[in-house]
Enzyme design. Structure first.
Site, PDB file in Angstrom:
ATOM      1  N   ALA A 280       3.754  -1.253   4.197  1.00 56.71           N
ATOM      2  CA  ALA A 280       2.745  -2.313   4.869  1.00 56.71           C
ATOM      3  C   ALA A 280       3.051  -3.703   4.432  1.00 56.71           C
ATOM      4  CB  ALA A 280       1.294  -1.779   4.732  1.00 56.71           C
TER       5      ALA A 280
ATOM      6  N   LYS B 256       0.878  -1.378   0.046  1.00 55.12           N
ATOM      7  CA  LYS B 256      -0.161   0.117  -0.045  1.00 55.12           C
ATOM      8  C   LYS B 256       0.929   1.294   0.164  1.00 55.12           C
ATOM      9  CE  LYS B 256       0.943   1.729   4.019  1.00 55.12           C
ATOM     10  NZ  LYS B 256       1.481   3.118   4.615  1.00 55.12           N
TER      11      LYS B 256
ATOM     12  N   ASP C 283      -3.240  -1.053   9.092  1.00 54.51           N
ATOM     13  CA  ASP C 283      -3.261  -1.354   7.654  1.00 54.51           C
ATOM     14  C   ASP C 283      -3.759  -2.602   7.219  1.00 54.51           C
ATOM     15  OD1 ASP C 283      -1.886   1.306   7.571  1.00 54.51           O
ATOM     16  OD2 ASP C 283      -0.306   0.347   7.347  1.00 54.51           O
TER      17      ASP C 283
ATOM     18  N   SER D 135       1.563  -5.965   7.002  1.00 50.98           N
ATOM     19  CA  SER D 135      -0.047  -6.051   6.917  1.00 50.98           C
ATOM     20  C   SER D 135      -0.522  -6.771   5.697  1.00 50.98           C
ATOM     21  CB  SER D 135      -0.596  -4.499   6.936  1.00 50.98           C
ATOM     22  OG  SER D 135      -0.086  -3.782   7.723  1.00 50.98           O
TER      23      SER D 135
HETATM   24  P1  ATP Z   1       3.959  -0.134   8.742  1.00 51.03           P
HETATM   25  O1  ATP Z   1       2.593  -1.068   8.319  1.00 51.03           O
HETATM   26  O2  ATP Z   1       3.857  -0.074  10.195  1.00 51.03           O
HETATM   27  O3  ATP Z   1       3.824   1.103   7.854  1.00 51.03           O
HETATM   28  P2  ATP Z   1       6.135  -0.999   7.236  1.00 51.03           P
HETATM   29  O4  ATP Z   1       5.526  -0.945   6.197  1.00 51.03           O
HETATM   30  O5  ATP Z   1       7.188   0.186   7.442  1.00 51.03           O
HETATM   31  O6  ATP Z   1       5.325  -1.041   8.576  1.00 51.03           O
HETATM   32  P3  ATP Z   1       6.664  -3.783   7.605  1.00 51.03           P
HETATM   33  O7  ATP Z   1       7.499  -4.474   6.652  1.00 51.03           O
HETATM   34  O8  ATP Z   1       5.247  -3.968   7.567  1.00 51.03           O
HETATM   35  O9  ATP Z   1       7.012  -2.026   7.608  1.00 51.03           O
HETATM   36  O10 ATP Z   1       7.078  -4.175   9.101  1.00 51.03           O
HETATM   37  C1  ATP Z   1       7.447  -3.306  10.137  1.00 51.03           C
HETATM   38  C2  ATP Z   1       7.904  -4.427  11.305  1.00 51.03           C
HETATM   39  O11 ATP Z   1       7.189  -5.406  11.333  1.00 51.03           O
HETATM   40  C3  ATP Z   1       9.399  -5.096  10.823  1.00 51.03           C
HETATM   41  O12 ATP Z   1      10.401  -4.320  11.121  1.00 51.03           O
HETATM   42  C4  ATP Z   1       9.189  -6.336  11.357  1.00 51.03           C
HETATM   43  O13 ATP Z   1      10.086  -6.402  12.731  1.00 51.03           O
HETATM   44  C5  ATP Z   1       7.637  -6.688  11.823  1.00 51.03           C
HETATM   45  N1  ATP Z   1       7.118  -7.760  11.040  1.00 51.03           N
HETATM   46  C6  ATP Z   1       6.281  -8.564  11.814  1.00 51.03           C
HETATM   47  N2  ATP Z   1       5.717  -9.499  10.744  1.00 51.03           N
HETATM   48  C7  ATP Z   1       6.335  -9.201   9.633  1.00 51.03           C
HETATM   49  C8  ATP Z   1       6.255  -9.575   8.289  1.00 51.03           C
HETATM   50  N3  ATP Z   1       5.391 -10.581   8.043  1.00 51.03           N
HETATM   51  N4  ATP Z   1       6.921  -8.940   7.394  1.00 51.03           N
HETATM   52  C9  ATP Z   1       7.614  -7.798   7.733  1.00 51.03           C
HETATM   53  N5  ATP Z   1       7.660  -7.324   8.773  1.00 51.03           N
HETATM   54  C10 ATP Z   1       7.357  -8.090   9.815  1.00 51.03           C
END
Ligand code: ATP
Length: 303
Positions: A107, A13, A143, A110
């Site tokens: 995300a 997203k 998200d 998510s």
């Molecule tokens: P947000 O949804 O908070 O904007 P983001 O897109 O910046 O997050 P994500 O890749 O979703 O980042 O991961 C955020 C943190 O969640 C990672 O640093 C990790 O420690 C944790 N995490 C838990 N499950 C997962 C997963 N399936 N994939 C990636 N990270 C995960």
């Protein structure tokens, strides 16, 4: 039919605008955002097993070692939540193949949560009503409901209340990833520190942005893109300012940080323009560059 495996694909997203209000009593910030799902995907495969297990692989540019492989992984939390909701055992082997940057503000976690909800629901033959699945998604993370829904949608509450939005046409996005991710809580802490004790106004979605989406007007959309977390993300990563400027110099119609960052997004007129901007940005050697169209559908069963 008992299936031996289910494969679900779920998109990244982006936030075309991200209005952030003050912290609520529960610690979350009130949001008013417009989400768009774009064509970068994680894929989740689930198989019957004794108890649960998780494996994570990914595209070579993805730092999979940063993804937790225990119960804190959102995919595992999704399987456990769905099983508990139906009073059954979470007997499933989950395999995540990541194409969405980790901690990139897109995300990816998510997407994996949404994909696992849908995959387990299908594997276990539960047929959970859509509204219930969206509620479970909201419990997993702000998200996650949008990752199920996909397309373009307005998000309110802490982002978990999603309403599909009317848009025309296709938008092409160049994505500049960073080698090191940014922690979403750290960006919100910086946002709070920048605002100090002053009251933060209620977040709003600009009319100009919704109008640009209704008309399919890329130029107007480029001007209307906005992100209240961008100043906080730039305080933590000042070098991203130059990256945004490079994209605009290279003729992108708009540039902004994706969610809490550090991925940067550049809006282009079509695929050919995206290829041109992506190759020009690659020349600056700021990080991995890719491009993808939006809107695309949310999590769906592909095998
Ligand atoms: P947000 O949804 O908070 O904007 P983001 O897109 O910046 O997050 P994500 O890749 O979703 O980042 O991961 C955020 C943190 O969640 C990672 O640093 C990790 O420690 C944790 N995490 C838990 N499950 C997962 C997963 N399936 N994939 C990636 N990270 C995960």
């Amino acid at each position: 039919m008992i299936r031996s495996s289910v494969v679900v694909s779920a998109p990244a997203k982006i936030n075309l605008c991200l209005g952030v209000g003050g912290a609520r009593d529960d610690g979350f910030h009130a949001l008013a955002t417009v989400y768009q799902a774009i064509g970068l995907y994680d894929q989740v495969t689930v198989r019957p097993a004794d108890g649960w297990s998780l494996s994570v692989t990914g595209h070579e540019r993805i730092q999979v070692e940063q993804v937790p492989a225990d119960e804190s992984n959102i995919a595992v939390r999704a399987a456990l939540l769905l099983a508990a909701h139906h009073g059954i055992d979470p007997d499933v082997a989950i395999a995540i193949d990541k194409g969405i940057p980790v901690a990139g503000g897109m995300a990816g976690g998510s997407a994996d949560g949404a994909a696992t909800l849908l995959a387990c629901d299908t594997l276990w033959g539960l047929r959970t009503p859509r509204g219930e699945l969206l509620e479970l998604a909201g419990e997993l993370g702000s998200d996650v409901p949008f990752a199920l829904l996909g397309g373009t949608a307005i998000g309110t509450g802490r982002g978990e209340v999603v309403t599909p939005a009317m848009t025309r046409g296709e938008y092409w996005w160049v994505v500049l990833e960073a080698d090191v991710g940014l922690s979403t809580p750290a960006v919100y802490r910086e946002f709070d520190a920048m605002h100090g004790p002053r009251a933060v106004p209620d977040p709003v979605i600009p009319d100009a942005l919704m109008e640009a989406l209704r008309r399919g007007d890329v130029e107007a959309l480029g001007e209307a893109l906005c992100n209240d977390l961008q100043p906080a993300a730039l305080r933590l990563r000042p070098e991203l300012q130059r990256a945004l400027e490079h994209g605009l110099e290279e003729t992108a119609f708009g540039a902004l940080i994706s969610g809490s960052g550090p991925s940067c997004l550049f809006l282009c007129e079509g695929r050919a323009h995206a290829v041109q901007v992506a190759s020009a940005l690659s020349g600056h050697q700021l990080g991995p560059v890719s491009f993808a169209p939006g809107p695309v559908p949310g999590a769906r069963v592909v095998g």
